[in-house]
Design a protein around this motif. Structure first.
Motif, PDB file in Angstrom:
ATOM      1  N   THR A 114       0.985  -1.081   0.010  1.00 13.61           N
ATOM      2  CA  THR A 114       0.060   0.002   0.078  1.00 13.61           C
ATOM      3  C   THR A 114       0.826   1.224  -0.023  1.00 13.61           C
ATOM      4  OG1 THR A 114      -1.492  -1.044   1.101  1.00 13.61           O
ATOM      5  CG2 THR A 114      -1.793   1.204   1.293  1.00 13.61           C
ATOM      6  N   ALA A 115       2.030   1.213   0.742  1.00 12.69           N
ATOM      7  CA  ALA A 115       2.812   2.314   0.818  1.00 12.69           C
ATOM      8  C   ALA A 115       3.582   2.594  -0.654  1.00 12.69           C
ATOM      9  CB  ALA A 115       3.879   2.176   1.966  1.00 12.69           C
TER      10      ALA A 115
ATOM     11  N   THR B 170       1.061   4.153  -3.192  1.00 11.67           N
ATOM     12  CA  THR B 170       0.851   5.739  -2.588  1.00 11.67           C
ATOM     13  C   THR B 170       1.244   6.389  -3.766  1.00 11.67           C
ATOM     14  OG1 THR B 170       0.206   5.042  -0.505  1.00 11.67           O
ATOM     15  CG2 THR B 170       0.398   7.310  -0.967  1.00 11.67           C
TER      16      THR B 170
ATOM     17  N   SER C 194       8.732   4.658  -4.243  1.00 12.48           N
ATOM     18  CA  SER C 194       8.296   3.308  -4.196  1.00 12.48           C
ATOM     19  C   SER C 194       9.288   2.394  -4.037  1.00 12.48           C
ATOM     20  CB  SER C 194       7.364   3.096  -5.424  1.00 12.48           C
ATOM     21  OG  SER C 194       6.198   3.859  -5.364  1.00 12.48           O
TER      22      SER C 194
END
Length: 180
Positions: A10-11, A14, A100
């Motif tokens: 999820t991070a 984002t 990322s």
């Protein structure tokens, strides 16, 4: 308790929202650069006609040549601004992708990433904002050039006033002047 792997994923995803936005801006910006290039080619072709004997005999040929020459520095400036915007947008994409990768890599290696991912994300978002700001400046230059061309066409219409209703010409002139 949520799965730690999903939290990492999820991070990592984002920044993709900003990457998507930057990508969309890059596509439209590339198109803008193409339009500036096409416009320079059109003006070059038109100027070549205007300097011929037949072209010089056209109504308002001298004014049109002046308008063309006056537009060239603006078109050069627009081109530079677009290239700067594209550079900022590509930098934004690179920084956000690195964000990322760093998030995923640190989780995979079970290492603390520290503040670096946040700093990269902030830098990427700032670069995205700078690119968007440059594009707003370029839009204003484009609008100014378009207004000058509309004014030239109104003047050409004045030249041929016998073919048109004088009230129509005045109405068009006022509406063109309102766009500034």
């Amino acid at each position: 308790m949520a799965d730690a792997n999903l939290q990492v994923l999820t991070a990592m995803i984002t920044p993709a929202v900003l990457i998507s936005g930057a990508g969309t801006l890059l596509m439209s910006t590339s198109s803008r650069l193409g339009r500036v290039t096409d416009r320079v080619r059109q003006l070059t072709a038109r100027f070549k006609v205007l300097v011929t004997e037949d072209g010089r005999a056209e109504p308002l040929a001298r004014d049109e040549k002046r308008m063309i020459v006056k537009q060239l520095p603006r078109l050069a400036r627009r081109s530079r601004i677009i290239v700067q915007a594209m550079t900022a947008l590509y930098l934004a994409v690179a920084l956000l992708v690195l964000t990322s990768i760093l998030i995923g890599g640190s989780a995979l290696l079970a290492q603390q990433a520290g503040p670096l991912p946040v700093l990269l994300a902030i830098a990427g978002a700032a670069s995205l904002a700078y690119g968007a700001l440059l594009l707003s400046f370029e839009t204003r230059l484009s609008a100014r050039t378009t207004k000058e061309e509309m004014q030239f066409l109104v003047n050409l219409g004045d030249h041929y006033a016998g073919l048109y209703d004088e009230a129509l010409i005045q109405n068009v002139r006022e509406r063109v002047e309102e766009t500034g």
